[in-house]
Design a protein around this motif. Structure first.
Motif, PDB file in Angstrom:
ATOM      1  N   TYR A   1       0.876  -1.178   0.000  1.00 51.85           N
ATOM      2  CA  TYR A   1       0.000   0.000   0.000  1.00 51.85           C
ATOM      3  C   TYR A   1       0.914   1.230   0.000  1.00 51.85           C
ATOM      4  O   TYR A   1       2.131   1.110   0.024  1.00 51.85           O
ATOM      5  CB  TYR A   1      -0.877   0.026   1.261  1.00 51.85           C
ATOM      6  N   TRP A   2       0.304   2.407   0.026  1.00 55.06           N
ATOM      7  CA  TRP A   2       1.086   3.649   0.108  1.00 55.06           C
ATOM      8  C   TRP A   2       0.564   4.499   1.254  1.00 55.06           C
ATOM      9  O   TRP A   2      -0.646   4.588   1.457  1.00 55.06           O
ATOM     10  CB  TRP A   2       1.015   4.430  -1.215  1.00 55.06           C
ATOM     11  N   GLY A   3       1.498   5.127   1.955  1.00 54.15           N
ATOM     12  CA  GLY A   3       1.105   6.052   3.010  1.00 54.15           C
ATOM     13  C   GLY A   3       0.541   7.337   2.446  1.00 54.15           C
ATOM     14  O   GLY A   3      -0.293   7.994   3.069  1.00 54.15           O
ATOM     15  N   ASP A   4       0.985   7.688   1.242  1.00 51.61           N
ATOM     16  CA  ASP A   4       0.436   8.863   0.576  1.00 51.61           C
ATOM     17  C   ASP A   4       0.742   8.772  -0.917  1.00 51.61           C
ATOM     18  O   ASP A   4       1.611   8.007  -1.348  1.00 51.61           O
ATOM     19  CB  ASP A   4       1.000  10.158   1.166  1.00 51.61           C
ATOM     20  N   GLU A   5      -0.004   9.544  -1.672  1.00 47.63           N
ATOM     21  CA  GLU A   5       0.191   9.586  -3.121  1.00 47.63           C
ATOM     22  C   GLU A   5      -0.224  10.957  -3.634  1.00 47.63           C
ATOM     23  O   GLU A   5      -1.193  11.563  -3.164  1.00 47.63           O
ATOM     24  CB  GLU A   5      -0.649   8.496  -3.798  1.00 47.63           C
ATOM     25  N   ARG A   6       0.522  11.440  -4.609  1.00 47.87           N
ATOM     26  CA  ARG A   6       0.149  12.692  -5.285  1.00 47.87           C
ATOM     27  C   ARG A   6      -1.034  12.418  -6.208  1.00 47.87           C
ATOM     28  O   ARG A   6      -1.138  11.326  -6.777  1.00 47.87           O
ATOM     29  CB  ARG A   6       1.343  13.211  -6.079  1.00 47.87           C
ATOM     30  N   CYS A   7      -1.896  13.408  -6.353  1.00 45.66           N
ATOM     31  CA  CYS A   7      -3.082  13.234  -7.190  1.00 45.66           C
ATOM     32  C   CYS A   7      -2.721  13.464  -8.655  1.00 45.66           C
ATOM     33  O   CYS A   7      -3.046  14.496  -9.265  1.00 45.66           O
ATOM     34  CB  CYS A   7      -4.203  14.153  -6.716  1.00 45.66           C
ATOM     35  N   VAL A   8      -2.011  12.476  -9.192  1.00 45.08           N
ATOM     36  CA  VAL A   8      -1.579  12.469 -10.591  1.00 45.08           C
ATOM     37  C   VAL A   8      -1.846  11.076 -11.144  1.00 45.08           C
ATOM     38  O   VAL A   8      -1.974  10.112 -10.387  1.00 45.08           O
ATOM     39  CB  VAL A   8      -0.079  12.816 -10.725  1.00 45.08           C
ATOM     40  N   PRO A   9      -1.924  10.911 -12.464  1.00 42.91           N
ATOM     41  CA  PRO A   9      -2.105   9.575 -13.047  1.00 42.91           C
ATOM     42  C   PRO A   9      -0.908   8.672 -12.758  1.00 42.91           C
ATOM     43  O   PRO A   9       0.200   9.169 -12.491  1.00 42.91           O
ATOM     44  CB  PRO A   9      -2.227   9.847 -14.550  1.00 42.91           C
ATOM     45  N   PRO A  10      -1.094   7.348 -12.822  1.00 38.09           N
ATOM     46  CA  PRO A  10       0.001   6.416 -12.520  1.00 38.09           C
ATOM     47  C   PRO A  10       1.132   6.463 -13.535  1.00 38.09           C
ATOM     48  O   PRO A  10       2.199   5.906 -13.295  1.00 38.09           O
ATOM     49  CB  PRO A  10      -0.691   5.051 -12.519  1.00 38.09           C
ATOM     50  N   SER A  11       0.909   7.126 -14.661  1.00 42.39           N
ATOM     51  CA  SER A  11       1.958   7.270 -15.679  1.00 42.39           C
ATOM     52  C   SER A  11       2.806   8.520 -15.454  1.00 42.39           C
ATOM     53  O   SER A  11       3.820   8.730 -16.130  1.00 42.39           O
ATOM     54  CB  SER A  11       1.311   7.357 -17.068  1.00 42.39           C
ATOM     55  N   ASP A  12       2.406   9.360 -14.487  1.00 39.92           N
ATOM     56  CA  ASP A  12       3.089  10.628 -14.233  1.00 39.92           C
ATOM     57  C   ASP A  12       4.389  10.387 -13.467  1.00 39.92           C
ATOM     58  O   ASP A  12       4.451   9.555 -12.564  1.00 39.92           O
ATOM     59  CB  ASP A  12       2.165  11.544 -13.418  1.00 39.92           C
ATOM     60  N   ASP A  13       5.435  11.122 -13.807  1.00 35.98           N
ATOM     61  CA  ASP A  13       6.728  10.953 -13.144  1.00 35.98           C
ATOM     62  C   ASP A  13       6.677  11.308 -11.657  1.00 35.98           C
ATOM     63  O   ASP A  13       7.572  10.925 -10.896  1.00 35.98           O
ATOM     64  CB  ASP A  13       7.806  11.808 -13.835  1.00 35.98           C
ATOM     65  N   GLU A  14       5.648  12.045 -11.221  1.00 37.71           N
ATOM     66  CA  GLU A  14       5.522  12.387  -9.798  1.00 37.71           C
ATOM     67  C   GLU A  14       4.820  11.297  -9.000  1.00 37.71           C
ATOM     68  O   GLU A  14       4.715  11.399  -7.774  1.00 37.71           O
ATOM     69  CB  GLU A  14       4.762  13.715  -9.640  1.00 37.71           C
ATOM     70  N   SER A  15       4.325  10.275  -9.676  1.00 33.88           N
ATOM     71  CA  SER A  15       3.567   9.214  -9.003  1.00 33.88           C
ATOM     72  C   SER A  15       4.488   8.317  -8.178  1.00 33.88           C
ATOM     73  O   SER A  15       5.460   7.752  -8.697  1.00 33.88           O
ATOM     74  CB  SER A  15       2.826   8.377 -10.046  1.00 33.88           C
ATOM     75  N   ASN A  16       4.174   8.174  -6.896  1.00 32.08           N
ATOM     76  CA  ASN A  16       4.923   7.237  -6.047  1.00 32.08           C
ATOM     77  C   ASN A  16       4.755   5.806  -6.562  1.00 32.08           C
ATOM     78  O   ASN A  16       5.686   5.004  -6.511  1.00 32.08           O
ATOM     79  CB  ASN A  16       4.441   7.313  -4.601  1.00 32.08           C
ATOM     80  N   TYR A  17       3.567   5.509  -7.037  1.00 28.63           N
ATOM     81  CA  TYR A  17       3.303   4.171  -7.589  1.00 28.63           C
ATOM     82  C   TYR A  17       4.219   3.889  -8.778  1.00 28.63           C
ATOM     83  O   TYR A  17       4.847   2.829  -8.854  1.00 28.63           O
ATOM     84  CB  TYR A  17       1.842   4.059  -8.004  1.00 28.63           C
ATOM     85  N   LYS A  18       4.307   4.842  -9.720  1.00 28.18           N
ATOM     86  CA  LYS A  18       5.150   4.641 -10.906  1.00 28.18           C
ATOM     87  C   LYS A  18       6.602   4.378 -10.502  1.00 28.18           C
ATOM     88  O   LYS A  18       7.265   3.486 -11.047  1.00 28.18           O
ATOM     89  CB  LYS A  18       5.065   5.862 -11.824  1.00 28.18           C
TER      90      LYS A  18
END
Length: 241
Positions: free
Chosen positions: A63-80
């Motif tokens: 899981y993630w403690g937090d995530e930026r509100c950007v698409p998963p393809s965005d370079d700012e995405s913690n998920y990416k």
């Protein structure tokens, strides 16, 4: 509080990776909340390179403690970032990856993710309990995405909140302080000279430090570990591990 101080960011990443593997072994299903940032990126590289075949990734749920509100393809995405540095290099089932949908409406996503945590995790006193929450700390003393100017979100009723970055105005979805402090284990990963002032304030509880969300991290389990490099720990009276 257990302070572990190492020479540099690479050594922090290597030692934290060993700690993580020790946490996971001999346990059943393991639920971990990840952090974004430059140090976790190196941790993920070390885990992928040194431990890809030494861990039963099927039993770990991410899981993630937090995530930026950007698409998963965005370079700012913690998920990416996690996909690129870890998930693409290990055998982990897709159903074990529980990302925050940064492309969705933030308020609706905070509710959905809170509900997901309630379903997937054991609850203690009504609060979802992670086996491990990994945290970073910003130069301003923020952690997860709870910033000093919104410190009231720490005690929010909802398990997940919508936070606003103080400079960019970017929206983020974050777990709240109750979820962080209910975890069985909490680990800070903090490196770099820009963090030394806030590390001293938070660790030594200097006057005014309660204005920094990171100072509110106090898990009820008592299991709090700081992984620091010498630069971040420069103002502490400690010797390297």
């Amino acid at each position: 509080m257990d302070l572990k101080i190492y020479r540099n960011k690479q050594e922090v990443a290597e030692q934290f990776s060993s700690y993580f593997v020790d946490q996971v072994k001999d346990k059943g299903t393991f639920h971990v909340a990840l952090s974004g940032g430059s140090t976790p990126k190196i941790v993920f590289d070390v885990l992928a390179e040194n431990f890809s075949d030494k861990v039963d990734w099927k039993k770990i749920h991410f899981y993630w403690g937090d995530e930026r509100c950007v698409p998963p393809s965005d370079d700012e995405s913690n998920y990416k970032m996690t996909v690129e540095h870890l998930f693409s290099k290990i055998e982990v089932p897709k159903e074990n990856i529980h990302r925050i949908l940064g492309e969705n409406d933030p308020k609706g996503e905070a509710l959905r993710y809170a509900n997901l945590l309630e379903i997937n995790l054991d609850r203690v006193e009504g609060v979802p309990q992670f086996d491990l929450v990994i945290l970073g700390m910003g130069d301003d003393g923020h952690t997860a995405s709870i910033f000093p100017h919104e410190i009231e979100l720490w005690d929010a009723e909802d398990h997940c909140v919508v936070a606003t970055h103080p400079d960019s105005g970017q929206k983020r979805v974050s777990i709240n302080g109750k979820v962080i402090n209910m975890a069985k284990e909490v680990a800070f990963l903090v490196t770099g000279a820009s963090k030394e002032e806030k590390v001293k304030a938070v660790v030594d509880k200097t006057e005014g430090s309660d204005a920094y969300p990171a100072s509110l991290v106090n898990p009820s389990s008592g299991n709090l570990v700081w992984f620091l490099d010498e630069e971040a720990a420069a103002e502490l009276n400690q010797n390297p591990s």
